[in-house]
Design a protein around this motif. Structure first.
Motif, PDB file in Angstrom:
ATOM      1  N   GLU A  29      16.374   3.183   2.180  1.00 37.26           N
ATOM      2  CA  GLU A  29      15.164   3.527   1.450  1.00 37.26           C
ATOM      3  C   GLU A  29      13.949   3.258   2.334  1.00 37.26           C
ATOM      4  O   GLU A  29      13.946   2.319   3.125  1.00 37.26           O
ATOM      5  CB  GLU A  29      15.066   2.728   0.155  1.00 37.26           C
ATOM      6  N   ALA A  30      12.917   4.091   2.165  1.00 45.85           N
ATOM      7  CA  ALA A  30      11.749   3.973   3.028  1.00 45.85           C
ATOM      8  C   ALA A  30      10.462   4.081   2.228  1.00 45.85           C
ATOM      9  O   ALA A  30      10.404   4.747   1.190  1.00 45.85           O
ATOM     10  CB  ALA A  30      11.778   5.053   4.108  1.00 45.85           C
ATOM     11  N   VAL A  31       9.430   3.431   2.743  1.00 44.10           N
ATOM     12  CA  VAL A  31       8.076   3.505   2.199  1.00 44.10           C
ATOM     13  C   VAL A  31       7.179   4.082   3.293  1.00 44.10           C
ATOM     14  O   VAL A  31       7.229   3.629   4.446  1.00 44.10           O
ATOM     15  CB  VAL A  31       7.560   2.115   1.777  1.00 44.10           C
ATOM     16  N   ILE A  32       6.383   5.075   2.929  1.00 44.62           N
ATOM     17  CA  ILE A  32       5.468   5.716   3.864  1.00 44.62           C
ATOM     18  C   ILE A  32       4.054   5.260   3.532  1.00 44.62           C
ATOM     19  O   ILE A  32       3.640   5.294   2.370  1.00 44.62           O
ATOM     20  CB  ILE A  32       5.544   7.250   3.752  1.00 44.62           C
ATOM     21  N   ILE A  33       3.320   4.841   4.539  1.00 47.37           N
ATOM     22  CA  ILE A  33       1.936   4.408   4.341  1.00 47.37           C
ATOM     23  C   ILE A  33       1.004   5.352   5.091  1.00 47.37           C
ATOM     24  O   ILE A  33       1.121   5.526   6.304  1.00 47.37           O
ATOM     25  CB  ILE A  33       1.732   2.958   4.815  1.00 47.37           C
ATOM     26  N   ASP A  34       0.128   6.014   4.358  1.00 46.76           N
ATOM     27  CA  ASP A  34      -0.904   6.914   4.902  1.00 46.76           C
ATOM     28  C   ASP A  34      -0.336   8.082   5.714  1.00 46.76           C
ATOM     29  O   ASP A  34      -0.509   8.155   6.942  1.00 46.76           O
ATOM     30  CB  ASP A  34      -1.904   6.131   5.751  1.00 46.76           C
ATOM     31  N   HIS A  60      -6.477   4.531   1.320  1.00 44.12           N
ATOM     32  CA  HIS A  60      -7.678   5.156   0.763  1.00 44.12           C
ATOM     33  C   HIS A  60      -7.501   6.673   0.801  1.00 44.12           C
ATOM     34  O   HIS A  60      -6.460   7.167   1.247  1.00 44.12           O
ATOM     35  CB  HIS A  60      -8.948   4.704   1.492  1.00 44.12           C
ATOM     36  N   GLY A  61      -8.530   7.392   0.336  1.00 46.06           N
ATOM     37  CA  GLY A  61      -8.355   8.807   0.080  1.00 46.06           C
ATOM     38  C   GLY A  61      -8.976   9.770   1.050  1.00 46.06           C
ATOM     39  O   GLY A  61      -9.048  10.967   0.755  1.00 46.06           O
ATOM     40  N   HIS A  62      -9.434   9.348   2.210  1.00 43.50           N
ATOM     41  CA  HIS A  62     -10.010  10.284   3.174  1.00 43.50           C
ATOM     42  C   HIS A  62      -8.951  11.256   3.689  1.00 43.50           C
ATOM     43  O   HIS A  62      -7.769  10.911   3.794  1.00 43.50           O
ATOM     44  CB  HIS A  62     -10.653   9.541   4.333  1.00 43.50           C
ATOM     45  N   TYR A  63      -9.423  12.440   4.052  1.00 45.43           N
ATOM     46  CA  TYR A  63      -8.513  13.535   4.406  1.00 45.43           C
ATOM     47  C   TYR A  63      -7.520  13.152   5.491  1.00 45.43           C
ATOM     48  O   TYR A  63      -6.359  13.604   5.474  1.00 45.43           O
ATOM     49  CB  TYR A  63      -9.326  14.752   4.862  1.00 45.43           C
ATOM     50  N   ALA A  83      -1.924   4.444  -5.242  1.00 46.81           N
ATOM     51  CA  ALA A  83      -3.267   4.252  -4.694  1.00 46.81           C
ATOM     52  C   ALA A  83      -4.065   3.370  -5.641  1.00 46.81           C
ATOM     53  O   ALA A  83      -3.705   3.197  -6.813  1.00 46.81           O
ATOM     54  CB  ALA A  83      -3.972   5.590  -4.488  1.00 46.81           C
ATOM     55  N   SER A  84      -5.164   2.850  -5.138  1.00 51.14           N
ATOM     56  CA  SER A  84      -6.041   2.031  -5.970  1.00 51.14           C
ATOM     57  C   SER A  84      -6.672   2.873  -7.073  1.00 51.14           C
ATOM     58  O   SER A  84      -7.071   4.024  -6.846  1.00 51.14           O
ATOM     59  CB  SER A  84      -7.140   1.408  -5.108  1.00 51.14           C
ATOM     60  N   TYR A  85      -6.804   2.284  -8.246  1.00 50.01           N
ATOM     61  CA  TYR A  85      -7.427   2.983  -9.375  1.00 50.01           C
ATOM     62  C   TYR A  85      -8.851   3.410  -9.033  1.00 50.01           C
ATOM     63  O   TYR A  85      -9.300   4.493  -9.414  1.00 50.01           O
ATOM     64  CB  TYR A  85      -7.427   2.071 -10.604  1.00 50.01           C
ATOM     65  N   PRO A 137     -14.767   3.208  -2.102  1.00 55.67           N
ATOM     66  CA  PRO A 137     -14.792   2.335  -3.284  1.00 55.67           C
ATOM     67  C   PRO A 137     -13.424   1.753  -3.657  1.00 55.67           C
ATOM     68  O   PRO A 137     -13.347   0.656  -4.212  1.00 55.67           O
ATOM     69  CB  PRO A 137     -15.321   3.252  -4.386  1.00 55.67           C
ATOM     70  N   GLY A 138     -12.367   2.499  -3.347  1.00 54.13           N
ATOM     71  CA  GLY A 138     -11.037   2.043  -3.743  1.00 54.13           C
ATOM     72  C   GLY A 138     -10.133   1.711  -2.577  1.00 54.13           C
ATOM     73  O   GLY A 138      -8.905   1.811  -2.697  1.00 54.13           O
ATOM     74  N   GLY A 139     -10.718   1.312  -1.454  1.00 51.45           N
ATOM     75  CA  GLY A 139      -9.893   0.917  -0.324  1.00 51.45           C
ATOM     76  C   GLY A 139      -8.932  -0.192  -0.724  1.00 51.45           C
ATOM     77  O   GLY A 139      -9.275  -1.089  -1.499  1.00 51.45           O
ATOM     78  N   MET A 140      -7.708  -0.123  -0.218  1.00 50.19           N
ATOM     79  CA  MET A 140      -6.704  -1.116  -0.596  1.00 50.19           C
ATOM     80  C   MET A 140      -5.853  -1.479   0.611  1.00 50.19           C
ATOM     81  O   MET A 140      -5.401  -0.603   1.361  1.00 50.19           O
ATOM     82  CB  MET A 140      -5.822  -0.579  -1.725  1.00 50.19           C
TER      83      MET A 140
END
Length: 211
Positions: A29-34, A60-63, A83-85, A137-140
């Motif tokens: 099993e794997a987790v992908i970050i960004d 965060h949500g930048h492109y 993702a962060s709320y 605002p929602g950086g995590m």
């Protein structure tokens, strides 16, 4: 890092975003970050090693951190995006996530929105979710506790921090996040940022002028 956990980093997209793949070698099993771009390349890495991705974590949500997400979701239908709320507005606005400025506007939505301090267990890896606003605002940041790794997105870099002149950025808030929200992360924890080389909390506390 525990022996049965494997970490890979792939630089993707025109800004060289660090996409991290954490794999449990026992279960595959794997987790992908960004997954910032080139989702097909990330998919090929996963398939070549027989990995089964179970989650995508977005710092965060930048492109340049979300651009490969849709390709991966199309290839692995059971994938859940976390993702962060507080980041939903960025994710759902092609202006705020900066994709419209590049002529390729798109938006994404998370399956699970997280709160500060929430705990996750994914692929046998335990994460603490740390809301670190400032770059957005929602950086995590995601702290893999047992594996002594902090995935800091564009909050904390080696010797620097993320810029705050984009929509929703706040320089004072970013400094508060780094100095207060990350103060209990031990010195021995390795830091994996959204761009550039990895570092250690001990080094950043000693040398990073923003800390």
């Amino acid at each position: 890092m525990r022996q049965h956990i494997m970490l890979q980093c792939k630089q993707v997209g025109n800004l060289g975003t660090n996409c991290y793949i954490l794999c449990n070698k026992d279960t595959k099993e794997a987790v992908i970050i960004d997954p910032g771009a080139e989702g097909y390349l990330i998919r090929d890495v996963l398939e070549a090693d027989g990995m089964r991705p179970v989650a995508i974590l977005l710092t965060h949500g930048h492109y340049d951190h979300i651009g490969g997400l849709q390709d991966l979701k199309a290839s692995f239908h059971s994938l859940k995006v976390y993702a962060s709320y507080e980041e939903r507005t960025i994710l759902m606005s092609d202006e705020d996530n900066l994709s419209s400025a590049l002529g390729r506007p798109y938006t994404v939505d998370a399956d699970v929105y997280l709160q500060d301090g929430e705990r996750l267990e994914l692929a046998g890896i335990h994460f603490r979710c740390i809301h670190t606003p400032g770059h957005t605002p929602g950086g995590m940041c995601f702290y893999a506790i047992e594996d002594e790794m902090l995935f800091s997105g564009d909050t904390l870099f080696a010797g620097s921090v993320g810029r705050t002149d984009f929509p929703g950025g706040d320089g004072a808030q970013l400094l508060d996040s780094i100095r207060e929200k990350l103060q209990d992360i031990p010195d021995y924890v390795k830091v994996y940022p959204g761009h550039g080389p990895s570092t250690m909390m001990e080094i950043e506390r000693a040398q990073n002028p923003y800390m």
